[in-house]
Design an enzyme around this catalytic site. Sequence first.
Site, PDB file in Angstrom:
ATOM      1  N   HIS A   1      -9.542   1.119   4.827  1.00 54.32           N
ATOM      2  CA  HIS A   1      -8.275   1.343   5.533  1.00 54.32           C
ATOM      3  C   HIS A   1      -8.504   2.282   6.718  1.00 54.32           C
ATOM      4  O   HIS A   1      -9.315   3.211   6.625  1.00 54.32           O
ATOM      5  CB  HIS A   1      -7.234   1.932   4.575  1.00 54.32           C
ATOM      6  CG  HIS A   1      -5.856   1.886   5.161  1.00 54.32           C
ATOM      7  ND1 HIS A   1      -5.424   2.810   6.076  1.00 54.32           N
ATOM      8  CD2 HIS A   1      -4.854   0.991   5.002  1.00 54.32           C
ATOM      9  CE1 HIS A   1      -4.175   2.485   6.440  1.00 54.32           C
ATOM     10  NE2 HIS A   1      -3.817   1.395   5.806  1.00 54.32           N
TER      11      HIS A   1
ATOM     12  N   GLU B   1      -5.516  -4.987  10.392  1.00 51.86           N
ATOM     13  CA  GLU B   1      -4.479  -3.982  10.625  1.00 51.86           C
ATOM     14  C   GLU B   1      -4.761  -3.271  11.947  1.00 51.86           C
ATOM     15  O   GLU B   1      -5.562  -2.324  11.978  1.00 51.86           O
ATOM     16  CB  GLU B   1      -4.482  -2.949   9.489  1.00 51.86           C
ATOM     17  CG  GLU B   1      -4.178  -3.532   8.134  1.00 51.86           C
ATOM     18  CD  GLU B   1      -3.559  -2.494   7.192  1.00 51.86           C
ATOM     19  OE1 GLU B   1      -2.452  -2.745   6.723  1.00 51.86           O
ATOM     20  OE2 GLU B   1      -4.169  -1.437   6.961  1.00 51.86           O
TER      21      GLU B   1
ATOM     22  N   SER C   1       3.379  -2.130  10.458  1.00 56.50           N
ATOM     23  CA  SER C   1       4.822  -2.188  10.716  1.00 56.50           C
ATOM     24  C   SER C   1       5.445  -3.540  10.374  1.00 56.50           C
ATOM     25  O   SER C   1       6.356  -4.012  11.062  1.00 56.50           O
ATOM     26  CB  SER C   1       5.132  -1.793  12.168  1.00 56.50           C
ATOM     27  OG  SER C   1       4.721  -0.460  12.406  1.00 56.50           O
TER      28      SER C   1
ATOM     29  N   GLY D   1       2.410   2.219  10.913  1.00 58.31           N
ATOM     30  CA  GLY D   1       3.369   3.313  10.798  1.00 58.31           C
ATOM     31  C   GLY D   1       4.011   3.717  12.120  1.00 58.31           C
ATOM     32  O   GLY D   1       4.631   4.772  12.215  1.00 58.31           O
TER      33      GLY D   1
ATOM     34  N   LYS E   1       0.165   4.221  -0.187  1.00 53.53           N
ATOM     35  CA  LYS E   1      -0.458   5.405   0.420  1.00 53.53           C
ATOM     36  C   LYS E   1      -0.236   6.621  -0.500  1.00 53.53           C
ATOM     37  O   LYS E   1      -0.193   6.449  -1.713  1.00 53.53           O
ATOM     38  CB  LYS E   1       0.044   5.605   1.846  1.00 53.53           C
ATOM     39  CG  LYS E   1      -0.156   4.311   2.663  1.00 53.53           C
ATOM     40  CD  LYS E   1       0.000   4.478   4.134  1.00 53.53           C
ATOM     41  CE  LYS E   1      -0.248   3.118   4.815  1.00 53.53           C
ATOM     42  NZ  LYS E   1      -0.146   3.162   6.266  1.00 53.53           N
TER      43      LYS E   1
ATOM     44  N   ASN F   1       0.872  -1.178   0.000  1.00 49.41           N
ATOM     45  CA  ASN F   1       0.000   0.000   0.000  1.00 49.41           C
ATOM     46  C   ASN F   1       0.902   1.219   0.000  1.00 49.41           C
ATOM     47  O   ASN F   1       1.486   1.561   1.023  1.00 49.41           O
ATOM     48  CB  ASN F   1      -0.908  -0.035   1.235  1.00 49.41           C
ATOM     49  CG  ASN F   1      -1.752   1.227   1.373  1.00 49.41           C
ATOM     50  OD1 ASN F   1      -1.764   2.078   0.478  1.00 49.41           O
ATOM     51  ND2 ASN F   1      -2.450   1.354   2.490  1.00 49.41           N
TER      52      ASN F   1
ATOM     53  N   GLU G   1      -6.868   4.668   7.791  1.00 48.87           N
ATOM     54  CA  GLU G   1      -6.654   6.096   7.503  1.00 48.87           C
ATOM     55  C   GLU G   1      -7.893   6.711   6.848  1.00 48.87           C
ATOM     56  O   GLU G   1      -8.202   7.881   7.072  1.00 48.87           O
ATOM     57  CB  GLU G   1      -5.388   6.260   6.635  1.00 48.87           C
ATOM     58  CG  GLU G   1      -4.131   6.026   7.484  1.00 48.87           C
ATOM     59  CD  GLU G   1      -2.957   5.420   6.740  1.00 48.87           C
ATOM     60  OE1 GLU G   1      -2.899   5.478   5.503  1.00 48.87           O
ATOM     61  OE2 GLU G   1      -2.072   4.860   7.426  1.00 48.87           O
TER      62      GLU G   1
HETATM   63  P1  13P Z   1       2.949   0.346   7.719  1.00 50.59           P
HETATM   64  O1  13P Z   1       3.458  -0.956   7.131  1.00 50.59           O
HETATM   65  O2  13P Z   1       3.676   1.535   7.227  1.00 50.59           O
HETATM   66  O3  13P Z   1       2.827   0.246   9.208  1.00 50.59           O
HETATM   67  O4  13P Z   1       1.463   0.506   7.158  1.00 50.59           O
HETATM   68  C1  13P Z   1       0.587  -0.560   7.209  1.00 50.59           C
HETATM   69  C2  13P Z   1      -0.608  -0.209   6.424  1.00 50.59           C
HETATM   70  O5  13P Z   1      -1.349   0.687   6.771  1.00 50.59           O
HETATM   71  C3  13P Z   1      -0.847  -0.947   5.179  1.00 50.59           C
HETATM   72  O6  13P Z   1      -2.110  -0.679   4.665  1.00 50.59           O
END
Ligand code: 13P
Length: 252
Positions: A97, A169, A215, A175, A11, A9, A99
């Site tokens: 997601h 997740e 992560s 993150g 982002k 992803n 976010e």
């Molecule tokens: P990170 O791997 O940066 O923690 O992000 C995970 C994520 O949100 C994947 O969709």
Amino acid sequence: MRKKIVAGNWKMNMNLKEGLGFAASLVKYFNEKPSPGAEVIICTPFIHLAALPELLKNTELKSGAQNCASEASGAFTGEVSAAMIRSTGTQYVIIGHSERRTYYHENNALLNRKTRLALDNDLKVIFCCGEVKEEREAAIHHEVVKRQLEEGLFSLPAGELKNVVIAYEPVWAIGTGLTATPDQAQEMHSYIRSLTEEKYGKDIAAAMTILYGGSCKPSNAAEIFSKPDVDGGLIGGASLKLEDFAAIVEAV
Ligand code: 13P
């Protein structure tokens, strides 16, 4: 045996040139390797999607979007519909997601509409769920995930589940560098599989690919992926570096 998947992803990273250049380097890398034995997907910003299917054709890599509109078409300024995404040749879309849930206030009912539209338009859905830190501390993480799945996903008829992947997740792990332990991931994945079984029966639950995200990196991927109910990963930060992403695909 159910399908293993590693999905990157990206982002909101990489402009058009950077993204297509990076995708080309992934193509080169994976073409020189034996088949990874897992599906590898890159979920990019919309701007890359029109060019990616052509770039990825004759490779094992697939592309995905990170979101789609909750309406089919019309006067929704700034939105991109599931049909538009599919028209580029893109195969996957991430829905729900954390976010999107947090920053854009997307609730389960809205995510259910997006999921419906995505599937109706022949996209496969990576449906995300997961609790925030306070919810885990209050020991209500199972209830939270259950509600996200029941309200967002479990109204689908059984026949459509083959086009859905669930991604667990935990929001506190995204993150932050804080990963769920392999046992925490296994415990929640097994719970998600049991919910799927209650609703759809043993065969569909056994065939459901459930990804871990949060992560995930080369140093922890193999141990997390070794758990019986973890079928791969949804990778954020580490999907932006060729060596890291390749090592995570290797680990699965
Ligand atoms: P990170 O791997 O940066 O923690 O992000 C995970 C994520 O949100 C994947 O969709």
